[in-house]
Design a protein around this motif. Structure first.
Motif, PDB file in Angstrom:
ATOM      1  N   PRO A 116       0.826  -1.207   0.000  1.00 19.32           N
ATOM      2  CA  PRO A 116       0.000   0.000   0.000  1.00 19.32           C
ATOM      3  C   PRO A 116       0.865   1.264   0.000  1.00 19.32           C
ATOM      4  O   PRO A 116       1.828   1.352   0.761  1.00 19.32           O
ATOM      5  N   GLY A 117       0.538   2.181  -0.854  1.00 19.44           N
ATOM      6  CA  GLY A 117       1.274   3.435  -0.918  1.00 19.44           C
ATOM      7  C   GLY A 117       2.522   3.362  -1.770  1.00 19.44           C
ATOM      8  O   GLY A 117       3.207   4.358  -1.976  1.00 19.44           O
ATOM      9  N   GLY A 118       2.834   2.175  -2.272  1.00 17.67           N
ATOM     10  CA  GLY A 118       4.043   2.008  -3.071  1.00 17.67           C
ATOM     11  C   GLY A 118       3.816   2.331  -4.536  1.00 17.67           C
ATOM     12  O   GLY A 118       2.808   2.949  -4.916  1.00 17.67           O
ATOM     13  N   VAL A 119       4.750   1.852  -5.356  1.00 15.87           N
ATOM     14  CA  VAL A 119       4.758   2.239  -6.763  1.00 15.87           C
ATOM     15  C   VAL A 119       3.515   1.723  -7.500  1.00 15.87           C
ATOM     16  O   VAL A 119       3.054   2.340  -8.466  1.00 15.87           O
ATOM     17  N   SER A 120       2.929   0.613  -7.014  1.00 16.08           N
ATOM     18  CA  SER A 120       1.766   0.066  -7.720  1.00 16.08           C
ATOM     19  C   SER A 120       0.522   0.942  -7.543  1.00 16.08           C
ATOM     20  O   SER A 120      -0.470   0.771  -8.250  1.00 16.08           O
ATOM     21  N   ASP A 121       0.577   1.896  -6.610  1.00 16.08           N
ATOM     22  CA  ASP A 121      -0.547   2.827  -6.447  1.00 16.08           C
ATOM     23  C   ASP A 121      -0.592   3.873  -7.564  1.00 16.08           C
ATOM     24  O   ASP A 121      -1.574   4.598  -7.687  1.00 16.08           O
ATOM     25  N   CYS A 122       0.490   3.956  -8.318  1.00  8.57           N
ATOM     26  CA  CYS A 122       0.517   4.938  -9.418  1.00  8.57           C
ATOM     27  C   CYS A 122      -0.552   4.570 -10.440  1.00  8.57           C
ATOM     28  O   CYS A 122      -0.627   3.434 -10.877  1.00  8.57           O
ATOM     29  N   GLY A 123      -1.387   5.522 -10.800  1.00  9.79           N
ATOM     30  CA  GLY A 123      -2.467   5.262 -11.746  1.00  9.79           C
ATOM     31  C   GLY A 123      -2.104   5.594 -13.179  1.00  9.79           C
ATOM     32  O   GLY A 123      -2.951   5.577 -14.067  1.00  9.79           O
ATOM     33  N   ASN A 124      -0.833   5.929 -13.383  1.00  9.42           N
ATOM     34  CA  ASN A 124      -0.321   6.182 -14.733  1.00  9.42           C
ATOM     35  C   ASN A 124      -0.986   7.375 -15.429  1.00  9.42           C
ATOM     36  O   ASN A 124      -1.115   7.406 -16.640  1.00  9.42           O
ATOM     37  N   ALA A 125      -1.408   8.363 -14.664  1.00 10.09           N
ATOM     38  CA  ALA A 125      -2.007   9.559 -15.272  1.00 10.09           C
ATOM     39  C   ALA A 125      -0.953  10.396 -15.997  1.00 10.09           C
ATOM     40  O   ALA A 125      -1.264  11.158 -16.901  1.00 10.09           O
ATOM     41  N   GLN A 126       0.295  10.256 -15.558  1.00 12.49           N
ATOM     42  CA  GLN A 126       1.439  10.964 -16.149  1.00 12.49           C
ATOM     43  C   GLN A 126       1.352  12.484 -16.014  1.00 12.49           C
ATOM     44  O   GLN A 126       2.003  13.206 -16.758  1.00 12.49           O
ATOM     45  N   ASN A 127       0.571  12.952 -15.060  1.00 14.36           N
ATOM     46  CA  ASN A 127       0.522  14.398 -14.817  1.00 14.36           C
ATOM     47  C   ASN A 127       1.831  14.901 -14.218  1.00 14.36           C
ATOM     48  O   ASN A 127       2.241  16.030 -14.450  1.00 14.36           O
ATOM     49  N   CYS A 128       2.459  14.035 -13.400  1.00 15.55           N
ATOM     50  CA  CYS A 128       3.652  14.445 -12.647  1.00 15.55           C
ATOM     51  C   CYS A 128       4.720  15.005 -13.578  1.00 15.55           C
ATOM     52  O   CYS A 128       5.275  16.077 -13.346  1.00 15.55           O
ATOM     53  N   VAL A 129       4.988  14.261 -14.623  1.00 17.69           N
ATOM     54  CA  VAL A 129       6.100  14.629 -15.504  1.00 17.69           C
ATOM     55  C   VAL A 129       5.782  15.931 -16.254  1.00 17.69           C
ATOM     56  O   VAL A 129       6.678  16.700 -16.601  1.00 17.69           O
ATOM     57  N   PRO A 140      12.563  13.116 -15.493  1.00 23.13           N
ATOM     58  CA  PRO A 140      11.790  12.054 -16.170  1.00 23.13           C
ATOM     59  C   PRO A 140      11.104  11.143 -15.148  1.00 23.13           C
ATOM     60  O   PRO A 140      11.485   9.981 -14.962  1.00 23.13           O
ATOM     61  N   LEU A 141      10.074  11.669 -14.492  1.00 22.04           N
ATOM     62  CA  LEU A 141       9.434  10.955 -13.383  1.00 22.04           C
ATOM     63  C   LEU A 141       8.764   9.665 -13.832  1.00 22.04           C
ATOM     64  O   LEU A 141       8.816   8.652 -13.136  1.00 22.04           O
ATOM     65  N   THR A 142       8.138   9.687 -15.015  1.00 24.43           N
ATOM     66  CA  THR A 142       7.450   8.463 -15.452  1.00 24.43           C
ATOM     67  C   THR A 142       8.465   7.367 -15.785  1.00 24.43           C
ATOM     68  O   THR A 142       8.210   6.191 -15.551  1.00 24.43           O
ATOM     69  N   GLU A 143       9.625   7.765 -16.299  1.00 26.73           N
ATOM     70  CA  GLU A 143      10.689   6.767 -16.523  1.00 26.73           C
ATOM     71  C   GLU A 143      11.116   6.148 -15.205  1.00 26.73           C
ATOM     72  O   GLU A 143      11.359   4.949 -15.101  1.00 26.73           O
ATOM     73  N   SER A 144      11.224   7.000 -14.175  1.00 25.44           N
ATOM     74  CA  SER A 144      11.622   6.498 -12.858  1.00 25.44           C
ATOM     75  C   SER A 144      10.570   5.536 -12.312  1.00 25.44           C
ATOM     76  O   SER A 144      10.897   4.495 -11.749  1.00 25.44           O
ATOM     77  N   ILE A 145       9.303   5.902 -12.490  1.00 27.34           N
ATOM     78  CA  ILE A 145       8.225   5.038 -11.989  1.00 27.34           C
ATOM     79  C   ILE A 145       8.267   3.700 -12.711  1.00 27.34           C
ATOM     80  O   ILE A 145       8.161   2.636 -12.088  1.00 27.34           O
ATOM     81  N   ALA A 146       8.494   3.740 -14.031  1.00 24.95           N
ATOM     82  CA  ALA A 146       8.572   2.493 -14.797  1.00 24.95           C
ATOM     83  C   ALA A 146       9.768   1.661 -14.342  1.00 24.95           C
ATOM     84  O   ALA A 146       9.658   0.436 -14.138  1.00 24.95           O
ATOM     85  N   ALA A 147      10.905   2.321 -14.146  1.00 26.58           N
ATOM     86  CA  ALA A 147      12.120   1.594 -13.743  1.00 26.58           C
ATOM     87  C   ALA A 147      11.941   0.958 -12.370  1.00 26.58           C
ATOM     88  O   ALA A 147      12.299  -0.210 -12.154  1.00 26.58           O
ATOM     89  N   ILE A 148      11.378   1.702 -11.429  1.00 22.62           N
ATOM     90  CA  ILE A 148      11.180   1.152 -10.087  1.00 22.62           C
ATOM     91  C   ILE A 148      10.079   0.082 -10.114  1.00 22.62           C
ATOM     92  O   ILE A 148      10.167  -0.939  -9.434  1.00 22.62           O
TER      93      ILE A 148
END
Lengths: 622, 269
Positions: free
Chosen positions: B224-237, B245-253
């Motif tokens: 809970p609260g980890g990387v799998s909580d990301c909903g892939n909206a890609q607003n961050c980047v 490159p935040l979405t690259e980091s999320i994908a890598a992690i």
């Protein structure tokens, strides 16, 4: 530890490592401290420079020569010898220093040196160094050895007097959100609160760099030294709210400073041919060119604009030209500052020369501190409890807020070094003081000492809150900044400084009848500013009085009425003591330890420039 | 020293509509101020003007607006707020770009994902807490001299430098649909940690010595609260002021966490 910039964080780490627990106070989350603004890099002797004849000794000599011989030499000697070790340590902490093709740490030229000895991480080196130390402090915090008090403002040192004399046993601080005032016990207190640029209104400093903490220590009895030495950085971008720094690395990487040879030339700079451009620094200083030290570059730019009227479009600006360097090179080496210029000015430095002007940047002066030299003067004694201790036992000053290392002018990329060095080297001394010198721990002191100290601060705050005057602190602050900038920066004279003292006294009078537009007791920034303003006015007087008493020109301190350096009378530190009776600084002179490098003329190989013959008599000589 | 001359432009004023709140749990309100705008003005210089002249458009005496600020060079992250609904640093927000005409309106609001302290100032402690949760540091042996750190190629340095430019401003969190306001510290460890911290996990896992703690960091990113909580909206980047490159980091992690979980399943470590 008061202050969470490079000096405060490095000191926190060192003291925690020695097994002591540290309470770390900062007006801002430490990761947002002003060290984040440092751009260019950090100096250290390195393998490549060594093979060209450079060593720690040359770094030492450059720093002394750059500082116009005003600094005590043993601490500088120690610092430059730590520099390569500090780079290695930062490297181990994960600082992403720029790398060469062979994965070596890359180097660049910087002011006051003919050797590449500046290590850097893009053009946001201070940010990267601060983050590395912030991360290490977070690690100590996670282990419970460091307690952070962020959004807490230092108000006053708690002093205690017994039969052995006076010493510092804690601080009074205020939470700037809840406005709660509290006294904290400590065995030793380190002030690491940086510079005082806000006294000059607009500067390159962050908004919290008011100098208030240093001023409060001074008013509590700590001495303040060489206050008149304020570095005006040659290249800043003027803005409505502040002057944004344009790093010296722009010149270190090949940037050229010029103005059109014709007065008020209105052409687009790109349309002005080479032979109609006046590269005045390169012409006057063929050896160092654009990387002469900051005080010299600043005076030359000032002279070109103010005395000769050759500034861009007839105004107070010169070009700093990077357009010949190529976009790829600029992005790799100077990305951060290129972006700042692009965002704040809206022009691309890769295509158009930048327009810059000098801005107040750094305080060489600061709280007076002691040190113990080695017997042969080559360095400081490791672990000595008095390293960077003020005249008040138990009260230390680290980083920009002390007056050591930089003399009359700081060399670029030496500040990050001196801050981290203070933390690491002198932090060990603080630990030794606590472990070996302190006999009565603060826990055994009577609570009444702390209650009284907190009450005294509460009274000051209450007075401000209840003041019903008509003067606005912001207006007084603005006038203070304008007067200080006009009277006490690039060019000074006795007459102008005396006039500024009069203005200051008027401002101090008006300060007595201020009124706050916000009298609530929750996150009252109006109150915090008004409180700091009173202390800024006190410190401004030290800066002006030091400038009046120093009847010579040296480094960043240039007097039109005394244009030459006067070693016979002024190779000395000006030390200001606060006189409670007169509410004024009382200044005495103290000799400087110059036992390693005898003072010599400081010319940086200056020659006459081609259009230099028509200079007016009221001129700025170097 | 004489301040540089700026070319005189036609004087104009801009109306600032500011969402104000006297403290946590207090009601909020809008206040409007007309601010004369000089060339090169930014939101900070206008807030400074309001502090010195806190009078609303309807002529009522008010108080200076509380806000966070530091470097004013967009490198400390302090002055982040919502400007016309967009999260960004207010220092680098030039009035001429946002409100070019006389009488234009600028709307300032505090970030919505953090508790308001007062007016435009919010408490972003949770953001720093996430860095502790991530063990975002290199576990060095100490500060004694032990030679240089691990060798780094210029390519890897450039990757790490970019990630390391994160100034913990919180723009990525404000824009993230999965990141919700959590007032109470007790809930922080179960709530989404956010793109900035995931990117910091990647930064330190990329470092030769920092990698020693990679397993701990990935543990923090599982559940809970980890990387799998990301909903892939890609607003961050899109809102990151430093183009990290935040979405690259999320994908890598995300990939690293998957491998880490499988390994844990089979080895029990």
């Amino acid at each position: 530890m008061v202050g969470g910039g490079l000096a405060g964080l490095a000191g926190t780490i060192r003291i925690a490592e020695a097994g002591l627990s540290v309470d770390l106070f900062s007006m801002v989350p430490v990761k947002r401290s002003h060290s984040v603004c440092a751009q260019g890099g950090i100096n250290a002797a390195n393998d490549i420079a060594r093979q060209q004849g450079y060593s720690e000794y040359e770094h030492f000599d450059e720093t002394i020569y750059g500082g116009d011989f005003l600094q005590h030499q043993p601490p500088v000697y120690e610092m430059v010898h730590w520099a390569p070790k500090i780079i290695d340590l930062l490297d181990r902490m994960g600082v992403p220093f720029n790398r060469t093709a062979e994965s070596q740490r890359d180097l660049r030229l910087f002011g006051g040196s003919l050797y590449k000895r500046t290590h850097f991480a893009g053009a946001t080196t201070g940010q990267q160094l601060l983050y590395a130390l912030d991360e290490q402090v977070r690690r100590w915090e996670a282990q419970g050895k460091v307690n952070k008090y962020e959004y807490w403002e230092f108000l006053w040192p708690v002093l205690e007097t017994d039969d052995t004399g006076r010493r510092c046993v804690g601080i009074v601080a205020q939470d700037v959100r809840t406005m709660q005032i509290r006294a904290f016990r400590a065995e030793a207190v380190v002030i690491a609160t940086g510079g005082c640029g806000m006294i000059f209104g607009k500067s390159t400093n962050s908004v919290m760099c008011t100098g208030a903490a240093a001023s409060r220590c001074y008013q509590a009895g700590a001495w303040y030294a060489n206050g008149e030495f304020i570095q005006v950085h040659p290249t800043a971008i003027p803005g409505a709210d502040k002057l944004r720094l344009m790093s010296e690395s722009a010149r270190g990487e090949g940037g050229r400073v010029w103005v059109p040879r014709t007065k008020a030339d209105r052409r687009d700079p790109r349309d002005i041919p080479e032979n109609q451009r006046f590269y005045f620094l390169e012409e006057k200083y063929p050896k160092y060119g654009n990387i002469v030290p900051r005080d010299i570059a600043t005076r030359e730019i000032f002279d070109i604009c103010v005395n000769q009227g050759l500034g861009v479009g007839g105004g107070n600006m010169v070009y700093l030209d990077l357009t010949h360097l190529g976009r790829e090179y600029l992005e790799l080496k100077l990305g951060g500052i290129i972006e700042i210029y692009r965002k704040f000015v809206g022009e691309d430095p890769a295509l158009v020369p930048m327009k810059i002007f000098p801005g107040v940047h750094y305080s060489m002066g600061g709280l007076w501190t002691q040190y113990t030299a080695k017997d042969d003067l080559r360095g400081m004694a490791m672990g000595a409890a008095n390293s960077m201790m003020t005249n008040i036992p138990g009260l230390y000053a680290f980083g920009e807020v002390n007056y050591q290392y930089h003399g009359a002018n700081r060399l670029g990329a030496n500040a990050l070094l001196s801050c981290i060095f203070d933390g690491l080297f002198c932090g060990a001394g603080v630990a030794n003081y606590v472990l070996e010198v302190v006999t009565t721990t603060s826990a055994r002191l009577d609570q009444s000492i702390y209650d009284a100290a907190a009450r005294q601060q509460q009274e000051i705050i209450d007075r401000l809150i209840n003041a019903r005057g008509t003067e606005s602190p912001y207006q007084i602050g603005r006038e203070l900044g304008e007067e200080m900038t006009a009277a006490s920066t690039v060019v000074k004279s006795e007459q102008r400084l005396l006039q500024a003292i009069e203005v200051l006294q008027l401002l101090q009078g008006r300060y007595q009848s201020i009124g706050l537009s916000d009298t609530g007791m929750w996150t009252n920034q109006n109150l915090s500013y008004a409180r700091a303003l009173g202390d800024m006015l006190k410190l401004a007087e030290v800066i002006l009085q030091g400038g009046i008493d120093r009847k010579e020109s040296r480094g960043a301190h240039y007097r039109t009425d005394f244009p030459d350096r006067d070693d016979a009378n002024f190779l000395k530190t000006t030390v200001a003591k606060y006189d409670r009776d007169t509410d004024r600084p009382d200044i005495f002179l103290e000799p400087v330890e110059t036992g390693l490098v005898p003072p010599r003329a400081r010319t940086y190989g200056k020659v006459a420039a081609s259009t230099d013959t028509t200079r007016p008599t009221e001129t700025v000589s170097v | 020293m004489v301040p540089p001359t700026t070319e005189a432009l036609q004087a104009r004023s801009v109306r600032f509509r500011i969402k104000r709140q006297d403290g946590p749990g207090r009601p909020w309100r809008w206040e409007s101020f007309d601010v004369p705008v000089e060339p090169g003005a930014n939101v900070i210089s206008c807030l400074q003007w309001i502090a010195a002249n806190p009078r609303t458009v309807d002529g009522r005496d008010s108080s200076p607006v509380a806000y966070d600020a530091g470097c004013l060079e967009e490198v400390c992250g302090a002055c982040t707020m919502l400007i016309n609904g967009q999260v960004r640093q207010s220092c680098s927000c030039l009035i001429d770009q946002y409100a070019p005409k006389d009488g234009d309106v600028m709307r300032l609001e505090p970030m919505s994902k953090f508790p308001v302290v007062r007016d435009l100032m919010v408490d972003r402690q949770r953001l720093f807490h996430a860095l502790t949760r991530t063990k975002a540091w290199v576990p060095i042996d100490g500060t004694y001299h032990l030679g240089p750190g691990p060798q780094d190629t210029p390519q890897r340095q450039q990757v790490r430098y970019k990630l390391s430019e994160c100034m913990s401003c919180g723009c990525c969190l404000e824009a993230c649909p999965q990141y919700k306001l959590e007032e109470h510290e007790s809930r922080w460890d179960k709530a989404f940690i956010g793109a900035h911290a995931i990117s910091q996990a990647r930064l330190f896992n990329e470092h030769g010595t920092g990698n020693v703690l990679a397993s701990d960091r990935l543990d923090a990113m599982i559940g809970p609260g980890g990387v799998s909580d990301c909903g892939n909206a890609q607003n961050c980047v899109k809102v990151c002021p430093k183009d990290i490159p935040l979405t690259e980091s999320i994908a890598a992690i995300g990939r690293a966490v998957t491998i880490h979980s499988i390994r844990k399943f089979f080895t029990g470590k």
